[in-house]
Write a protein that holds these residues in place. Structure first.
Motif, PDB file in Angstrom:
ATOM      1  N   VAL A 297       0.843  -1.202   0.000  1.00 33.06           N
ATOM      2  CA  VAL A 297       0.000   0.000   0.000  1.00 33.06           C
ATOM      3  C   VAL A 297       0.875   1.247   0.000  1.00 33.06           C
ATOM      4  CG1 VAL A 297      -1.741   1.304   1.274  1.00 33.06           C
ATOM      5  CG2 VAL A 297      -1.869  -1.192   1.203  1.00 33.06           C
ATOM      6  N   LYS A 298       0.562   2.189  -0.893  1.00 29.90           N
ATOM      7  CA  LYS A 298       1.267   3.458  -0.957  1.00 29.90           C
ATOM      8  C   LYS A 298       0.471   4.517  -0.179  1.00 29.90           C
ATOM      9  CE  LYS A 298       3.215   2.518  -5.535  1.00 29.90           C
ATOM     10  NZ  LYS A 298       3.315   2.989  -6.941  1.00 29.90           N
ATOM     11  N   PHE A 299       1.178   5.296   0.619  1.00 31.91           N
ATOM     12  CA  PHE A 299       0.495   6.339   1.392  1.00 31.91           C
ATOM     13  C   PHE A 299       1.457   7.488   1.670  1.00 31.91           C
ATOM     14  CE2 PHE A 299       2.504   3.765   4.627  1.00 31.91           C
ATOM     15  CZ  PHE A 299       2.928   4.686   5.585  1.00 31.91           C
ATOM     16  N   THR A 300       0.863   8.634   1.951  1.00 30.35           N
ATOM     17  CA  THR A 300       1.625   9.807   2.402  1.00 30.35           C
ATOM     18  C   THR A 300       1.131  10.172   3.797  1.00 30.35           C
ATOM     19  OG1 THR A 300       0.019  11.352   1.425  1.00 30.35           O
ATOM     20  CG2 THR A 300       1.884  10.660   0.052  1.00 30.35           C
ATOM     21  N   LEU A 323      -5.702   0.527  13.053  1.00 33.60           N
ATOM     22  CA  LEU A 323      -5.230  -0.350  11.985  1.00 33.60           C
ATOM     23  C   LEU A 323      -6.397  -0.836  11.132  1.00 33.60           C
ATOM     24  CD1 LEU A 323      -2.490  -2.471  13.806  1.00 33.60           C
ATOM     25  CD2 LEU A 323      -2.133  -0.837  11.950  1.00 33.60           C
ATOM     26  N   ASN A 324      -7.517  -1.142  11.773  1.00 28.58           N
ATOM     27  CA  ASN A 324      -8.702  -1.566  11.022  1.00 28.58           C
ATOM     28  C   ASN A 324      -9.176  -0.475  10.070  1.00 28.58           C
ATOM     29  OD1 ASN A 324      -8.745  -4.047  12.291  1.00 28.58           O
ATOM     30  ND2 ASN A 324     -10.294  -3.470  13.805  1.00 28.58           N
ATOM     31  N   LEU A 325      -9.159   0.775  10.551  1.00 27.25           N
ATOM     32  CA  LEU A 325      -9.586   1.883   9.698  1.00 27.25           C
ATOM     33  C   LEU A 325      -8.619   2.087   8.544  1.00 27.25           C
ATOM     34  CD1 LEU A 325     -10.731   4.454  12.426  1.00 27.25           C
ATOM     35  CD2 LEU A 325     -12.157   2.914  11.074  1.00 27.25           C
ATOM     36  N   LEU A 326      -7.318   1.928   8.810  1.00 25.86           N
ATOM     37  CA  LEU A 326      -6.320   2.038   7.730  1.00 25.86           C
ATOM     38  C   LEU A 326      -6.499   0.926   6.704  1.00 25.86           C
ATOM     39  CD1 LEU A 326      -3.171   2.932   9.867  1.00 25.86           C
ATOM     40  CD2 LEU A 326      -4.302   4.427   8.220  1.00 25.86           C
ATOM     41  N   ASN A 327      -6.789  -0.288   7.168  1.00 26.00           N
ATOM     42  CA  ASN A 327      -7.010  -1.404   6.242  1.00 26.00           C
ATOM     43  C   ASN A 327      -8.252  -1.187   5.380  1.00 26.00           C
ATOM     44  OD1 ASN A 327      -4.761  -2.956   6.954  1.00 26.00           O
ATOM     45  ND2 ASN A 327      -5.828  -3.854   8.704  1.00 26.00           N
ATOM     46  N   ASN A 328      -9.308  -0.654   5.985  1.00 30.95           N
ATOM     47  CA  ASN A 328     -10.523  -0.369   5.202  1.00 30.95           C
ATOM     48  C   ASN A 328     -10.229   0.652   4.104  1.00 30.95           C
ATOM     49  OD1 ASN A 328     -12.128  -2.121   6.641  1.00 30.95           O
ATOM     50  ND2 ASN A 328     -12.936  -0.562   8.026  1.00 30.95           N
ATOM     51  N   ALA A 329      -9.457   1.696   4.452  1.00 31.07           N
ATOM     52  CA  ALA A 329      -9.108   2.704   3.449  1.00 31.07           C
ATOM     53  C   ALA A 329      -8.231   2.102   2.355  1.00 31.07           C
ATOM     54  CB  ALA A 329      -8.402   3.874   4.121  1.00 31.07           C
ATOM     55  N   ALA A 330      -7.307   1.204   2.749  1.00 36.73           N
ATOM     56  CA  ALA A 330      -6.440   0.560   1.758  1.00 36.73           C
ATOM     57  C   ALA A 330      -7.247  -0.311   0.809  1.00 36.73           C
ATOM     58  CB  ALA A 330      -5.376  -0.269   2.468  1.00 36.73           C
ATOM     59  N   ASP A 331      -8.268  -1.003   1.331  1.00 33.27           N
ATOM     60  CA  ASP A 331      -9.114  -1.845   0.481  1.00 33.27           C
ATOM     61  C   ASP A 331      -9.925  -1.015  -0.506  1.00 33.27           C
ATOM     62  OD1 ASP A 331      -8.173  -4.073   1.789  1.00 33.27           O
ATOM     63  OD2 ASP A 331      -9.830  -4.129   3.235  1.00 33.27           O
ATOM     64  N   ALA A 332     -10.298   0.207  -0.095  1.00 36.09           N
ATOM     65  CA  ALA A 332     -11.127   1.051  -0.957  1.00 36.09           C
ATOM     66  C   ALA A 332     -10.298   1.883  -1.925  1.00 36.09           C
ATOM     67  CB  ALA A 332     -11.996   1.981  -0.107  1.00 36.09           C
ATOM     68  N   SER A 334      -7.466   3.055  -4.732  1.00 38.40           N
ATOM     69  CA  SER A 334      -6.994   2.515  -6.002  1.00 38.40           C
ATOM     70  C   SER A 334      -5.491   2.709  -6.178  1.00 38.40           C
ATOM     71  CB  SER A 334      -7.739   3.176  -7.168  1.00 38.40           C
ATOM     72  OG  SER A 334      -7.551   4.581  -7.146  1.00 38.40           O
ATOM     73  N   GLU A 335      -4.965   3.820  -5.648  1.00 38.21           N
ATOM     74  CA  GLU A 335      -3.530   4.075  -5.826  1.00 38.21           C
ATOM     75  C   GLU A 335      -2.840   4.447  -4.516  1.00 38.21           C
ATOM     76  OE1 GLU A 335      -2.799   6.924  -8.859  1.00 38.21           O
ATOM     77  OE2 GLU A 335      -3.750   5.751 -10.457  1.00 38.21           O
ATOM     78  N   CYS A 336      -3.268   5.538  -3.907  1.00 41.75           N
ATOM     79  CA  CYS A 336      -2.526   6.074  -2.765  1.00 41.75           C
ATOM     80  C   CYS A 336      -3.492   6.571  -1.687  1.00 41.75           C
ATOM     81  CB  CYS A 336      -1.607   7.210  -3.202  1.00 41.75           C
ATOM     82  SG  CYS A 336      -0.557   7.881  -1.890  1.00 41.75           S
ATOM     83  N   ILE A 354      -7.677   9.507   4.110  1.00 45.83           N
ATOM     84  CA  ILE A 354      -8.345   9.845   2.850  1.00 45.83           C
ATOM     85  C   ILE A 354      -7.929   8.848   1.784  1.00 45.83           C
ATOM     86  CG2 ILE A 354      -8.674  11.637   1.109  1.00 45.83           C
ATOM     87  CD1 ILE A 354      -7.852  13.675   3.276  1.00 45.83           C
ATOM     88  N   ASP A 355      -8.920   8.206   1.172  1.00 51.51           N
ATOM     89  CA  ASP A 355      -8.632   7.274   0.081  1.00 51.51           C
ATOM     90  C   ASP A 355      -9.081   7.891  -1.245  1.00 51.51           C
ATOM     91  OD1 ASP A 355     -11.405   6.321  -0.743  1.00 51.51           O
ATOM     92  OD2 ASP A 355     -11.447   5.786   1.381  1.00 51.51           O
TER      93      ASP A 355
END
Length: 420
Positions: A297-300, A323-332, A334-336, A354-355
């Motif tokens: 997962v790419k993030f800033t 961590l659960n909230l971060l995983n939900n955002a990562a699943d939703a 598309s890029e970063c 923000i996803d």
């Protein structure tokens, strides 16, 4: 300000009765002044002024009582209404009895009793007011008559009846509206209490199932570890096979370690809430752990706030919730993913995740946070991550809010209290 118990329905009703009695005392004093200065009649002024003075003194005692942490009972509220009935009956007795246009004021305590008290008190109040009205039909001090002023007195009598009706209508409407508002607030509080109780039951059920699953998975994992070790010793010449077995044994060891930590943390959580960490260190630890879980997962990450940073409770449940909230955002996404954190002098952490996905549908906006609700494909999600995250964050005094962004994507906003 009244006492802390002033939020109970009966205490609120007693406060309203206190205000109504103040209005009644002011209206009685104004009426006395008008009668004294406009109509030259002789009435028992001493007795009537004494009744109003006594009523004002009793209302002063009520004001003092409202500042005490004493619960208001139905009997006390009934006795307060009974004082008003007795005072009104005495004033009417000295001013014409049932011929007084303000005789209709007997409806006020009756209406209040019907709106606030159990039926037995209401019927007792009905009997008392009917009895007082009936006695005033035959026993009262008549007003002196002057034939020369008969027309003026009749006009004042009609005006008094109109004024009594208007005041009765306004006061009854005001009190009933306030009562309806109190009932709606009570129903909302009961609905929230039922919702919290249901959520707590679901959390307890999930915790029980998780603990049972952790114990049950221990034996199969141990068996898999033994079999994998035997296979590794048996096929020593096959390099590719050895590499795969090594990866398999590492994954089994990781699963066993996770289960061990889960049970240990569960036992620890019963005894303590966790230590304290600077909020920037706490967030960096969560992100470091998240990198290991989701390396692709790419993030800033943008962090703002005055230094030295305030502290936050370092609790395993709180960390896992984020961590659960971060995983939900990562699943939703598309890029970063864009992560922002900010704390201020109000000792409050605001975390935004923000996803750049498709955003939240109307159904998700409405049902987000419900147990076992998931938008993922069957087998890819159980619908409990957001539910547990929201429950745990609220338990620590925080809040979670999900909303769509105008430019696309969704934002998960977390607010958590900090420690100075």
């Amino acid at each position: 300000m009244f006492s802390d118990l002033s939020q109970s329905p009966l205490s609120k009703n007693l406060q309203r009765l206190f205000l109504l009695r103040n209005i009644a005392i002011a209206a009685q004093c104004l009426t006395f002044a008008l009668v004294y200065w406009t109509i030259d009649i002789v009435i028992p002024w001493t007795q009537m002024i004494a009744v109003v003075t006594l009523l004002a003194l009793l209302n002063l005692l009520t004001w003092i009582r409202l500042h005490r942490n004493w619960p208001v009972s139905h009997l006390e509220f009934f006795l307060q209404l009974l004082i008003d009935v007795m005072a009104l009956s005495t004033l009417l007795y000295f001013s014409g009895g049932s011929t007084n246009p303000f005789i209709s004021f007997f409806l006020l305590p009756m209406t209040i009793a019907a709106a606030t008290l159990p039926w037995r008190y209401t019927w007792i109040m009905a009997i008392i007011t009917i009895t007082c009205y009936t006695l005033l039909l035959f026993n009262y001090v008549p007003l002196p008559h002057d034939h020369n002023k008969h027309l003026i007195e009749f006009a004042l009598h009609v005006s008094g009846m109109w004024l009594a009706f208007v005041l009765s209508t306004v006061i009854i409407a005001w009190f009933v509206v306030k009562m309806s508002s109190s009932i709606r607030e009570r129903d909302q509080d009961l609905a929230k209490a039922r919702e919290h109780a249901l959520r707590n039951e679901q959390i307890i059920a999930l915790g029980t199932l998780a603990a049972g699953a952790a114990h049950e998975l221990g034996t199969p994992l141990s068996t898999m570890a033994v079999v994998a070790g035997e296979l590794q010793q048996e096929y020593t010449q096959d390099a590719e096979f050895q590499n795969n077995i090594h990866i398999l044994r590492d994954q089994i060891a990781h699963c066993k370690q996770t289960l061990t930590q889960l049970l240990a943390k569960a036992g620890q959580a019963r005894a303590e809430h966790g230590s304290e960490l600077p909020v920037d260190v706490f967030l960096n630890q969560i992100l470091d752990k998240w990198k290991l879980i989701r390396p692709s997962v790419k993030f800033t990450y943008q962090c703002t706030g005055d230094l030295p940073a305030p502290k936050i409770m370092d609790n395993q449940l709180l960390s896992q919730s984020l961590l659960n909230l971060l995983n939900n955002a990562a699943d939703a996404s598309s890029e970063c993913i864009e992560i922002k954190s900010h704390w201020d002098n109000n000792l409050e952490l605001k975390l935004e995740i923000i996803d750049d996905g498709k955003g939240l549908s109307a159904e998700v906006m409405q049902r987000a946070g419900e147990a076992f609700f998931s938008t993922k494909a069957p087998g890819q999600g159980f619908g409990i991550g957001l539910f547990l995250a929201n429950a745990n964050i609220e338990r620590f005094g925080g809040s979670v809010r999900l909303f769509n962004l105008e430019g696309g994507g969704a934002c998960t906003q977390v607010v958590l209290p900090l420690i100075g």
